[in-house]
Structures are given as structure tokens and as C-alpha cells.
Design an enzyme around this catalytic site. Structure first.
Site, mmCIF file in Angstrom:
data_model
loop_
_atom_site.group_PDB
_atom_site.id
_atom_site.type_symbol
_atom_site.label_atom_id
_atom_site.label_comp_id
_atom_site.label_asym_id
_atom_site.label_seq_id
_atom_site.Cartn_x
_atom_site.Cartn_y
_atom_site.Cartn_z
ATOM 1 N N TYR A 34 0.848 -1.200 0.000
ATOM 2 C CA TYR A 34 0.000 0.000 0.000
ATOM 3 C C TYR A 34 0.884 1.249 0.000
ATOM 4 C CZ TYR A 34 -3.485 3.454 1.392
ATOM 5 O OH TYR A 34 -4.297 4.563 1.430
ATOM 6 N N SER A 80 -30.252 15.159 19.932
ATOM 7 C CA SER A 80 -29.690 14.273 20.946
ATOM 8 C C SER A 80 -30.702 13.186 21.273
ATOM 9 C CB SER A 80 -29.349 15.074 22.207
ATOM 10 O OG SER A 80 -30.500 15.748 22.669
ATOM 11 N N LYS A 114 -22.683 2.609 21.695
ATOM 12 C CA LYS A 114 -22.635 4.073 21.627
ATOM 13 C C LYS A 114 -21.190 4.507 21.810
ATOM 14 C CE LYS A 114 -24.662 8.261 23.598
ATOM 15 N NZ LYS A 114 -23.377 8.936 23.850
ATOM 16 N N LYS A 312 -27.363 3.878 28.858
ATOM 17 C CA LYS A 312 -26.022 4.146 29.360
ATOM 18 C C LYS A 312 -25.538 3.041 30.297
ATOM 19 C CE LYS A 312 -25.180 8.236 27.545
ATOM 20 N NZ LYS A 312 -24.697 9.329 28.386
ATOM 21 N N CYS A 409 -23.636 38.044 48.227
ATOM 22 C CA CYS A 409 -24.113 39.410 48.495
ATOM 23 C C CYS A 409 -24.431 39.677 49.956
ATOM 24 C CB CYS A 409 -25.331 39.718 47.636
ATOM 25 S SG CYS A 409 -26.826 38.810 48.121
ATOM 26 N N CYS A 436 -31.153 32.622 48.120
ATOM 27 C CA CYS A 436 -30.764 33.981 48.468
ATOM 28 C C CYS A 436 -31.900 34.908 48.055
ATOM 29 C CB CYS A 436 -29.480 34.358 47.736
ATOM 30 S SG CYS A 436 -29.153 36.132 47.711
ATOM 31 N N CYS A 442 -28.200 40.623 44.076
ATOM 32 C CA CYS A 442 -27.133 39.640 44.308
ATOM 33 C C CYS A 442 -26.315 39.524 43.034
ATOM 34 C CB CYS A 442 -27.727 38.289 44.686
ATOM 35 S SG CYS A 442 -26.500 36.964 44.814
#
Length: 776
Positions: A34, A80, A114, A312, A409, A436, A442
């Protein structure tokens, strides 16, 4: 033999050797042979540079470096996949598929590992590779054409014949374990940067501005599907992949059929057992409904297909020590604990921080500062603390305490009890969140709110990145999103990163943002749990900001994919006086929402009295019972006023008693009347249904969509037709009024011709929509 003839021979021979080596895994010549052929071709092209073409095997070495990547818009979004982490998740997916298809027998699935790499799109025109792009955000990616041309097993020209004029191939660029080890060894020897894992190495290599660097990296490509195609290339997912393989595309050698979810689970377990012995990193298995017609029937939900899922594998875990717990303040004011860890490598990545979610999670874990913990990268990405190793707890371990004052803050931190709502009622506790109360006073909340507001998918104000926003806030120039529209040239020129030209561009971008779509504006407000898709649903269905602001939570649940939890988040956001003031300030700045209009016709006609009754959560009265009740008592007032005798003529005794008991409560009467009044005010009350439907141009007509539409998705085309009053069916019959046929239309188009049903191609369909006042 002329040089030109020999060059053509060598290219054809080398292409065939590449195909047999990379796709068929059947090398036909030794590597030395090759290399001899390749070097001969390279020498001939050097002698005859006018004969060099882009598809020559010698052109994989890379070209001139780029200064930046240009953007590429995906004609068909690169979506997705939803995730399954447990067997129960996969079985639930299988149940939804069976329910959605309503067909007997086991559903046929395609199964493949996957790959843990980088998703890319390869565009071929007339068999020639003309463009490569990253997935990006699914809608817009980066042009990496020069780089993908250097990946050895990506064909620069397709094999064989019969390929479509336009063919977009999608797949994963990855780096094998062996290639990764070789690269890191070479990098270390040269004193260069080493990579944490094969995925990072692949992503970093593919996004090099200098394609010569990419060419030097051991990248590989594996095809997993197609995007836009000018004509159909198969009727099953596996059939499409086999056809792509025949044209020179490498596909997974682990590709298999599975009849039903149990066979999918068996495949998942088999791959899981062999995971470590595979030559590449994987993080799960992908299952897709194999039949393409079934895929089209199932369609999409938000940005995920309903016909595919990624199952998964459990993440890899390690032990480490909690050095401290700090608190971060988010956009909504939530004060969230973060564990600072003794750095440890998990799945090849050094982890020094891990999310703790909230104080309830800390209590569940029994976590103390100084503890040894098990951490994992959930989904192989986000580090999480899974468990405390109590036997290793030191004597000086300290409990975690929530700060009484905001760490940013100094404002008071309040504890808010979360509840799970069930159709208007508060039920079980869902824990607590600490917030908060400083809001936009803040700095942390203000910065995150502005960063979200100016982001590309929100108001798209170019020139305001995170650092610029932080600088403007720290300098006291902006105290709310509305203050952006008060900025003057003199205030920003001279700040870090802002010269005269960039300051002018920023002010122009801010001014241009005053003409957003309603959906963008809603998304930019940062309503908790309201992402892009939900914002689009609100805008498309309700048609105006005023209706969105006024909508009761129960009314919002009539919208597609909006449950009661999200509905209350939306309602509470607009009820808040502070948020009302911010919106008033934004509108007063000259904001003009571009696409406000009427209530969507299909939404206006979607409500029924029975549907409303079913949503009231009356004990033991579901949709069927509500239908029976309404068949007897055809108005809300009749139902409220009905005595036990009337109710028992429509329902079983237990249900009748439940209805009567429910409406004895004046608060429930008021709730039902308020909902009905708002439905009527919005024009989506059942008394409006017949009038609305009869007034639409396609009322009473049945339309069918088939093939691939290039200028819009089929879901969007369906929405357009339904907004005109049409019913969109999945099959052609004698009752079908019209068929819209895009490229790749098959049996439905043939059936339409056989029955003499009117057929529109996409151009004619777009023209028809324009005549109805709908611009695509």
C-alpha cells in the site's frame, strides 16, 4: 501509459484497498505494498500538479491552517437522544413505542454500541465529500471540512453507484484505545500535552484549526445514520446502514437486530460484558426502531426522537476525600452545595469537584467534611457523590451547615419547602431549597440572569460573553436585563475588551435585540424549568405575552408537554411582583415582540368540558367517567348544581359521590369557574370549538405527509395543517383530501396515485401555505 491514466489507476486501486481495510476489515495487500502505491501516486502528482484533485488519497495530509471555524446550519437538526440508566427506563421506552405504534407483535430494533466520540455530519454531492461539520448545538455546527478529509476511513468519494445526488452521512469520529495510547506516548516523548481520555483526544484533534495536526492523529469514523438525502435509500435503519457500507462508509461491526425490548436488554448485557475488550471506548448502547415508517409515525418530543434511546452503562467509580463543602448561587437564587474533593482520576478525567444537589442530598448521604466518599461520573460526565464510607470517617469530621447569609451578596438565605402538585393540590413533600433573597441585587444571580438573557438562543446579543457581563455588573453599569438598553457608548468604551469598534458593535447588537420573537423573549426571561421548546409551545399556542402572563396553571396544562409542576413555575414567575417590574422595564425600553397574534386554532379547538373535569383530579373520575358525566350534564354549572340522583344517572355511586363531595367545597367551585372563565376569555372554550373549527379553511379535510421535507420538518408541516383545521393522518384512504409528498415518498404516494388523491410536492405545499397567510 500516460501519467494521467496511471494516476487514475492508482487512485482507484488505493480507494479499493482503503475500502477493504477500513470497511470490510479484509486487507487485500500488505502495508508495504500500500505504501509503495501511495508513494508512486504522490510522486506522479508532484510531477503533474495540474492533475491533483480533492478526492485523491494523497490529499488527506491537511492544508493551510484556519484562523477560525465558520458556522454550518444543519438542514435536518442533529438531535440528541434520550437516556436510559436502568432496565426499567428501557422497558418504559419500549412500552411507549408499542403504545405509539399500536401494532401487534414485537417491535424490530437496531442495536449498536454508543461510541464515546464526537458526532459529525458529512455532506456528499454527486458522490464527492464537500463538507464536514460538528454537531454543535444540533442546529448549527462548525465547518471542519478540511479536518474530516484527513480521517483515513472517511471516503472522499463514494464507492459503487446509485447514491443520491445529495447525501448527508452522520456518525461518530473517535479514537481507538490503541491509537489513544500511541498518541499520548508520542505527546509525552515530545514534551507535549497528553490527553485524559480517547474522547477528549478525538474532540481536540478534530477541532484543530491546522488540519495537518488533525491528519497526524489516529482518528476513525463510524457511520450511524443519515440527515438530509435527496431520495430514499432504504425503508429500515439497518438497511440504510448496509447501503452506506456498500458505498464505502464504515459502520459498526456490532450492529444487530433485536425483536422487542427483552432482546435489546440481552444485547446490552452482552456488550456490557465485552465492554473492556472492545477496541474503543463506549458509554452505552443505542437502540432505534428499525422501520423508518414507524420512526416517522412516532415522531419527536422536544429535541429527542421518540423512536430511539441511549441505554447508558453504569459510570466508573473511585474513592476520594471531601476537603470542604462550598455554596454556589445560581440564576434563580438557589444556594447549592458543591463538594471540593481531593483530586482523583475517574474514567480518565481528574475530578476535584462534585455536585451535592441540595441539603436533602447531604442529609441522605450523611455527609460530613473530611469524609471519604465514593464518587462517579454520572453518564460519564458529571461527578456525583454516591456514598459515604463511614468506616473511614475521621474523628474531626465536621457537619455541613447552610450559610444564613448569601456567600456572594450577604442577603438572607431562606428555606423554601418544595411540594409535588397533583392537578392543583399540594401533596407530598419534595424536600427543600435554600434561596438567596437578594434577587438581582445579588451579583451572582444578576450575572447568571444577564448571561442567560444575552445568550445566542435567548436574545442573541453578540459581543457579551460571560467575562464581559461580569465586568459590566462589577462596574455597576447594569443592575437588571433592562439596563442593557440604557448603556451608552461613553460608558463601555475603554473597558477591558471594548475598543471603539467593539463598543459600537455591542450597542448595535443590543438595539437589534429589541425585535425578538415571543418564544425567544419568554426563554430569555429565565423562567425555572422553561427551556427553548417549552417557550416555543407557550408562544405558538397562546400567541401573546399577555395570555402567557395571565394563564392559570390548570389552563397551561392544556398545552403540549406542559405538566402541572412546570405550569406552576410559569404561573408563579409571572405572579411575582419583582418579575412583573423587570418585564415592564424591558417593554418600556422599546421592546417589540415580532410575532404576537391570535391563539393557535388547533389549541383553541382542543378543549372539552369532559377534559376539564378530568383535569380537576376528582377522586375516581378519570377521562371515561368525565365523558359519561358530560353526556348527562352538558355544562359546568349543571354539574356543580347536580344532586346525587342526577349524578348517579351518569356515574357509578362511588364516582357520583366523589363529584358531589368535590363541588361542595366552594374553593373547588371557584377553581373550576375560574378555569372555565379563562378558557372562554382566551377563545378556547368548548362553546367556541365548533365555531373555530368550521371557520378554518381545511376544516373537515384529511391530509397525509410522506417522504422527507427539506424546508421544514414533518412535525412543523403537521402543525401548519392542523392550524388550518385539517386532520393529519398516517395512511392514505379514499377519505384523504390531499397528500404532501417529499423526496423518498414510497407506498403512500403510490396509494394516492391509485386512488386518485390530490398530491402536492413541497414547493406546491409551501405556495399553498403562503396563500393561506402562513410563511415558511
Amino acid at each position: 501509459m500516460t501519467a494521467e491514466t496511471r494516476i487514475h489507476e492508482l487512485r482507484a486501486e488505493l480507494d479499493q484497498h482503503n475500502y477493504r481495510y477500513y470497511v470490510l476489515d479484509e486487507p487485500s495487500v500488505p502495508d508495504a505494498e500500500y505504501d509503495r502505491l501511495f508513494n508512486e501516486l504522490k510522486a506522479l502528482e508532484a510531477e503533474h500538479p495540474h492533475l491533483v484533485t480533492p478526492d485523491s488519497p494523497t490529499q488527506r495530509v491537511g492544508g493551510e491552517a484556519l484562523s477560525a471555524f465558520s458556522q454550518v446550519r444543519h438542514e435536518v437538526p442533529m438531535l440528541s437522544l434520550g437516556n436510559a440508566f436502568e432496565e426499567t427506563d428501557l422497558r418504559e421506552f419500549g412500552r411507549r413505542v408499542v403504545e405509539g405504534l399500536d401494532q401487534p407483535g414485537a417491535v424490530d430494533y437496531s442495536c449498536k454500541p454508543k461510541l464515546d466520540g464526537l458526532a459529525v455530519s458529512l455532506l456528499y454531492r454527486d458522490g464527492q465529500l464537500v463538507q464536514g461539520a460538528t454537531r454543535g448545538d444540533g442546529t448549527t455546527g462548525e465547518d471542519i471540512s478540511a479536518n474530516v478529509r484527513t480521517v483515513r476511513n472517511i471516503p472522499l468519494k463514494l464507492q459503487g453507484e446509485g447514491w443520491p445526488a445529495v447525501l448527508e452521512v452522520r456518525g461518530e469520529v473517535y479514537m481507538s484505545k490503541a491509537g489513544f495510547d500511541r498518541l499520548n506516548a508520542a505527546q509525552a516523548e515530545a514534551g507535549g500535552k497528553t490527553f485524559a481520555n480517547p474522547r477528549n483526544a478525538a474532540a481536540g484533534s478534530l477541532r484543530q484549526l491546522d488540519s495537518k495536526i488533525t491528519a497526524s492523529r489516529p482518528l476513525e469514523f463510524c457511520c450511524y445514520g443519515v440527515g438530509q438525502v435527496s431520495e430514499s435509500i432504504g425503508d429500515s435503519h439497518i438497511g440504510v446502514l448496509e447501503q452506506l457500507k456498500a458505498w464505502g462508509m464504515p459502520i459498526s461491526r456490532e450492529l444487530r437486530h433485536a425483536a422487542g425490548i427483552e432482546e435489546c436488554l440481552a444485547y446490552y448485557r452482552d456488550i456490557g460484558e465485552r465492554r473492556n475488550s472492545l477496541p474503543y471506548e463506549i458509554d452505552g448502547v443505542v437502540f432505534k426502531v428499525n422501520n423508518l415508517a414507524a420512526q416517522r409515525e412516532l415522531g419527536f418530543r422536544a429535541r429527542e426522537p421518540r423512536w430511539a434511546i441511549a441505554h447508558k452503562f453504569p459510570a466508573m467509580e473511585e474513592l476520594t476525600e471531601v476537603l470542604d463543602v462550598e455554596f454556589q448561587v445560581g440564576r434563580t437564587g438557589a444556594v447549592t452545595p458543591v463538594a471540593r474533593l481531593k483530586p482523583v482520576k475517574v474514567a480518565g478525567v481528574t475530578v476535584s469537584n462534585a455536585t451535592l444537589h441540595n441539603m436533602d442530598e447531604i442529609a441522605r448521604l450523611g455527609l460530613r467534611i473530611g469524609d471519604t466518599v465514593i464518587i462517579r461520573r454520572a453518564g460519564d460526565v458529571i461527578p456525583q457523590v454516591m456514598q459515604v464510607v463511614l468506616e473511614r470517617r475521621p474523628d474531626d469530621a465536621r457537619p455541613v451547615e447552610v450559610p444564613s447569609a448569601c456567600p456572594v451578596c450577604g442577603s438572607q438565605v431562606e428555606r423554601t419547602q418544595l411540594v409535588k402538585r397533583s392537578k392543583g393540590k399540594e401533596t407530598t413533600s419534595e424536600g427543600a431549597v435554600y434561596r438567596c433573597v437578594g434577587r438581582l441585587a445579588c451579583g451572582a444571580q444578576l450575572k447568571q440572569a444577564i448571561i442567560h438573557y444575552v445568550s445566542r438562543r435567548a436574545m442573541d446579543i453578540d459581543g457579551l460573553g460571560e467575562k464581559s457581563v461580569e465586568q459590566l455588573v462589577d462596574e455597576g453599569l447594569i443592575g437588571s436585563p433592562a439596563d442593557l438598553y440604557k448603556l451608552a457608548f461613553e460608558q463601555i468604551v475603554g473597558l477591558e475588551g471594548f475598543a471603539e469598534v467593539s463598543s459600537k458593535k455591542l450597542l448595535d447588537a443590543i438595539e437589534a435585540s429589541k425585535r425578538p420573537s415571543l418564544a425567544r423573549f419568554i426563554y430569555a426571561l429565565g423562567i425555572p424549568d422553561v427551556g427553548e421548546e417549552t417557550a416555543k409551545v407557550l408562544a405558538r399556542s397562546l400567541g401573546s405575552l399577555a395570555r402567557v402572563q395571565q394563564a392559570l396553571p390548570q389552563v397551561l396544562t392544556y398545552l403540549p408537554d406542559i405538566g402541572l409542576e412546570v405550569a406552576y413555575e410559569i404561573h408563579n414567575f409571572f405572579e411575582d411582583e419583582h418579575n412583573q417590574k423587570v418585564i415592564e422595564q424591558l417593554l418600556a425600553s422599546g421592546m417589540k415582540l415580532q410575532d404576537e397574534g391570535e391563539l393557535a386554532a388547533e389549541f383553541a379547538a382542543s378543549t372539552t368540558l369532559a377534559g376539564m373535569i378530568a383535569k380537576l383530579d376528582i377522586a375516581s373520575v378519570g377521562p371515561t367517567g368525565a365523558e359519561k358525566l358530560v353526556a348527562k350534564l352538558d355544562s359546568l354549572e349543571k354539574i356543580i348544581a347536580a344532586d346525587g340522583i342526577d349524578l348517579r344517572q351518569a356515574l357509578a355511586a362511588k364516582q357520583a359521590d366523589a363529584v358531589r363531595e368535590f363541588f361542595k367545597d366552594e374553593a373547588n367551585q371557584k377553581l373550576a369557574r375560574d378555569i372555565e372563565a379563562q378558557l372562554l376569555a382566551f377563545g378556547m372554550h368548548w362553546s367556541c370549538e365548533k365555531k373555530v373549527a368550521e371557520g378554518l379553511p381545511l376544516a373537515g379535510q384529511t391530509w397525509v405527509l410522506t417522504g422527507t421535507l427539506e424546508r421544514m420538518s414533518r412535525d412543523i408541516a403537521k402543525d401548519k395543517l392542523e392550524s388550518l383545521g385539517a386532520k393529519v393522518a398516517g395512511s392514505v384512504s379514499g377519505k384523504t383530501h390531499c397528500v404532501v409528498a417529499g423526496p423518498g415518498a414510497g407506498s403512500k404516494l403510490a396509494k394516492a396515485s391509485e386512488l386518485g388523491v390530490k398530491v402536492l410536492d413541497e414547493d406546491a405545499f409551501v405556495t399553498f401555505l403562503a396563500e393561506q397567510g402562513i410563511v415558511v
